[in-house]
Design a protein around this motif. Structure first.
Motif, PDB file in Angstrom:
ATOM      1  N   SER A  49      -5.997  -6.745  -3.388  1.00  0.00           N
ATOM      2  CA  SER A  49      -5.735  -5.611  -2.506  1.00  0.00           C
ATOM      3  C   SER A  49      -4.554  -4.780  -2.970  1.00  0.00           C
ATOM      4  O   SER A  49      -3.659  -5.261  -3.671  1.00  0.00           O
ATOM      5  N   PHE A  50      -4.587  -3.507  -2.549  1.00  0.00           N
ATOM      6  CA  PHE A  50      -3.496  -2.560  -2.725  1.00  0.00           C
ATOM      7  C   PHE A  50      -3.055  -2.112  -1.334  1.00  0.00           C
ATOM      8  O   PHE A  50      -3.897  -1.698  -0.528  1.00  0.00           O
ATOM      9  N   THR A  51      -1.767  -2.170  -1.051  1.00  0.00           N
ATOM     10  CA  THR A  51      -1.262  -1.776   0.266  1.00  0.00           C
ATOM     11  C   THR A  51      -0.055  -0.858   0.117  1.00  0.00           C
ATOM     12  O   THR A  51       0.929  -1.225  -0.546  1.00  0.00           O
ATOM     13  N   ALA A  52      -0.127   0.317   0.712  1.00  0.00           N
ATOM     14  CA  ALA A  52       1.011   1.228   0.740  1.00  0.00           C
ATOM     15  C   ALA A  52       1.960   0.781   1.843  1.00  0.00           C
ATOM     16  O   ALA A  52       1.552   0.565   2.988  1.00  0.00           O
ATOM     17  N   THR A  53       3.223   0.640   1.508  1.00  0.00           N
ATOM     18  CA  THR A  53       4.197   0.141   2.468  1.00  0.00           C
ATOM     19  C   THR A  53       5.570   0.686   2.081  1.00  0.00           C
ATOM     20  O   THR A  53       5.672   1.546   1.206  1.00  0.00           O
ATOM     21  N   VAL A  54       6.606   0.223   2.743  1.00  0.00           N
ATOM     22  CA  VAL A  54       7.961   0.636   2.384  1.00  0.00           C
ATOM     23  C   VAL A  54       8.484  -0.319   1.317  1.00  0.00           C
ATOM     24  O   VAL A  54       7.965  -1.424   1.153  1.00  0.00           O
ATOM     25  N   PRO A  55       9.510   0.081   0.548  1.00  0.00           N
ATOM     26  CA  PRO A  55      10.020  -0.795  -0.498  1.00  0.00           C
ATOM     27  C   PRO A  55      10.414  -2.172   0.025  1.00  0.00           C
ATOM     28  O   PRO A  55      10.838  -2.340   1.178  1.00  0.00           O
ATOM     29  N   LEU A  56      10.277  -3.145  -0.846  1.00  0.00           N
ATOM     30  CA  LEU A  56      10.451  -4.545  -0.474  1.00  0.00           C
ATOM     31  C   LEU A  56      11.779  -4.824   0.224  1.00  0.00           C
ATOM     32  O   LEU A  56      11.825  -5.463   1.281  1.00  0.00           O
ATOM     33  N   LEU A  57      12.875  -4.349  -0.346  1.00  0.00           N
ATOM     34  CA  LEU A  57      14.187  -4.670   0.205  1.00  0.00           C
ATOM     35  C   LEU A  57      14.423  -4.000   1.551  1.00  0.00           C
ATOM     36  O   LEU A  57      15.169  -4.525   2.390  1.00  0.00           O
TER      37      LEU A  57
END
Length: 297
Positions: free
Chosen positions: A177-185
């Motif tokens: 899967s590919f998921t658009a999200t906010v940066p990890l940190l």
């Protein structure tokens, strides 16, 4: 408000990804298109999937040459589709962040601007669907060196990777899967260094390297999406049980320190992870050993 809405949607998408990964079938040593017929995408809270047959029929399907494939360690040729038009057409924006989850729990971190790049003199991301040559007699992908596995049916590869500083942890294979999200940190404060550290502190530099190179496999203080390797602060931090020189050698090439049949951590050449990068990772780990209590609050 638009930025806040994007973050809220990204949070929902991240939860959806976590639920999806729980229901994925166990990873087989060898996968085929029949085992994983489709790859899923979640962008701006909207989910869709594309199966292999649909991807093979796209007009932008191409045969691409990858001179130095990081998984096979040799030149490879693939049937592949560019990722930029798929993601841009469904609303991925350059200031977004993309997580690419594999079936084994590996989760690559990709800045959206990097994946959306289309200039010919920069790195370009492709979703490889099959080797254009070198497949086995029954059409399967060639086995990876030193592994009873291959990268199919979906593998993120890059052309001109060095032009944009693409790291080996940004070549995820057996992609689910590919998921658009906010940066990890931003999403996991328990992974962050103390706010009082100066901007140029080595621990901050190590935090950034960790987010790209280490968090693909490892959690920190129980935080992060990866499920492949151990947490690097719970119950103990490796700086608490490794001598400094041995820890740096372990990061550089884990098999030079300890080796077992199930070991999957790759070695990193100085081009992929410099000595300074390793020093910064160790500084970050040392700092985080003192932040278990802060992360628990």
């Amino acid at each position: 408000m638009a930025h806040v809405t994007r973050r809220v949607r990204a949070g929902v998408a991240a939860m959806a990804l976590a639920l999806a990964l729980v229901t994925l079938p166990p990873v087989a040593a060898r996968l085929s298109a029949a085992d994983v017929p489709a790859v899923s995408f979640t962008i701006e809270g909207r989910a869709f999937s594309l199966d292999r047959e649909a991807l093979l029929k796209r007009p932008d399907l191409a045969v691409i040459d990858v001179p130095d494939d990081v998984s096979y360690h040799r030149p490879m040729r693939y049937k592949a589709v560019p990722l930029a038009p798929i993601l841009a057409d469904h609303g991925l924006a350059p200031d977004d962040h993309l997580e690419v989850a594999a079936l084994d729990g590996f989760v690559a971190q990709l800045p959206a601007a990097l994946v959306l790049e289309t200039r010919p003199d920069r790195a370009r991301a492709w979703l490889a669907l099959a080797p254009a040559e070198g497949a086995t007699a029954d059409g399967d992908w060639p086995t990876l060196p030193d592994k009873d596995a291959d990268p199919g049916p979906f593998y993120v590869v890059w052309t001109n990777a060095a032009a944009s500083g693409v790291t080996q942890e940004q070549w995820p294979y057996q992609v689910a899967s590919f998921t658009a999200t906010v940066p990890l940190l931003d999403r996991f404060p328990a992974m962050q260094v103390a706010a009082t550290l100066p901007a140029d502190a080595p621990e901050r530099k190590g935090e950034q390297v960790f987010a790209v190179q280490c968090a693909a496999c490892h959690k920190m203080n129980g935080a992060g999406p990866a499920e492949l390797g151990p947490d690097l602060n719970l119950p103990m931090n490796p700086t608490e049980y490794f001598q400094p020189a041995a820890l740096k050698q372990l990061i550089r090439n884990t098999k030079s320190v300890r080796s077992w049949p199930g070991s999957v951590m790759p070695a990193f050449s100085p081009d992929e992870l410099s000595d300074a990068d390793i020093d910064h990772i160790v500084a970050y780990l040392t700092h985080m050993a003192g932040r278990r209590a802060a992360a628990a609050k």
